[in-house]
Design an enzyme around this catalytic site. Structure first.
Site, PDB file in Angstrom:
ATOM      1  N   HIS A  51       0.864  -1.180   0.000  1.00 17.94           N
ATOM      2  CA  HIS A  51       0.000   0.000   0.000  1.00 17.94           C
ATOM      3  C   HIS A  51       0.904   1.235   0.000  1.00 17.94           C
ATOM      4  O   HIS A  51       2.058   1.179   0.456  1.00 17.94           O
ATOM      5  CB  HIS A  51      -0.890   0.018   1.237  1.00 17.94           C
ATOM      6  CG  HIS A  51      -1.976  -1.001   1.217  1.00 17.94           C
ATOM      7  ND1 HIS A  51      -3.047  -0.966   2.074  1.00 17.94           N
ATOM      8  CD2 HIS A  51      -2.156  -2.109   0.445  1.00 17.94           C
ATOM      9  CE1 HIS A  51      -3.844  -1.988   1.837  1.00 17.94           C
ATOM     10  NE2 HIS A  51      -3.324  -2.703   0.858  1.00 17.94           N
ATOM     11  N   GLU A  53       1.108   3.816   1.853  1.00 19.51           N
ATOM     12  CA  GLU A  53       1.653   4.174   3.160  1.00 19.51           C
ATOM     13  C   GLU A  53       2.848   3.295   3.523  1.00 19.51           C
ATOM     14  O   GLU A  53       3.874   3.781   4.003  1.00 19.51           O
ATOM     15  CB  GLU A  53       0.590   4.020   4.264  1.00 19.51           C
ATOM     16  CG  GLU A  53      -0.648   4.853   4.078  1.00 19.51           C
ATOM     17  CD  GLU A  53      -1.776   4.109   3.377  1.00 19.51           C
ATOM     18  OE1 GLU A  53      -1.553   3.556   2.278  1.00 19.51           O
ATOM     19  OE2 GLU A  53      -2.890   4.084   3.921  1.00 19.51           O
ATOM     20  N   CYS A  81      -6.001   1.713   6.098  1.00 24.23           N
ATOM     21  CA  CYS A  81      -6.619   0.462   6.535  1.00 24.23           C
ATOM     22  C   CYS A  81      -5.956   0.020   7.847  1.00 24.23           C
ATOM     23  O   CYS A  81      -5.014   0.658   8.327  1.00 24.23           O
ATOM     24  CB  CYS A  81      -6.439  -0.608   5.455  1.00 24.23           C
ATOM     25  SG  CYS A  81      -4.723  -1.154   5.246  1.00 24.23           S
TER      26      CYS A  81
END
Length: 148
Positions: A51, A53, A81
């Site tokens: 992801h 991040e 998430c």
């Protein structure tokens, strides 16, 4: 014209979308300096953990030669998430700024509210709604194109 940090995160999100990835972008900043910028790369890397991040945290940690980023701020176009919230906590990110809320998969102000759990050792300061409509529009357009 100077770009905001969230504008740069949106650029990363657009680039991710152009690669066929879900359009999410992230930027890590320390003392006004960009340490890392990334977009989702799960398909490209064949890695469910890639992801935006996580990719940005890995890059910033590598450049600082530290697994902890206590003086760093993370800007991301979509509410993180649970996996990314945990990584943000473990990296000791100081502040989290995000754009669009993720009602279905978010874990900061939606879902499990990771940073509010008693098992969370570090919670960053959280600020939401930055470039929210632009970030949400990127996601809506991306998934509309996928369905067409």
């Amino acid at each position: 014209m100077n770009k905001s940090i969230m504008d740069i995160a949106l650029e990363e999100a657009r680039a991710a979308g152009d690669r066929g990835e879900v359009p999410v972008g992230a930027v890590i900043v320390r003392d006004g300096e960009i340490l890392a910028r990334a977009g989702n790369r799960t398909r490209e890397f064949h890695d469910v953990t890639a992801h935006a991040e996580i990719v940005a945290i890995r890059s910033a940690a590598s450049s600082l030669e530290s697994e902890r980023l206590p003086d760093c701020d993370l800007y991301v176009t979509l509410e993180p998430c649970a996996m990314c919230a945990a990584a943000i906590s473990f990296a000791r990110i100081r502040r989290l700024y995000f754009g669009a809320e993720d009602i279905k998969g978010g874990a900061v102000v939606n879902g499990p509210r990771f940073f509010d759990q008693p098992t969370c050792h570090h919670a960053p300061e959280v600020y939401s709604g930055f470039a929210e409509s632009e970030a949400a529009d990127l996601l809506v357009q991306f998934f509309q194109q996928k369905r067409s």
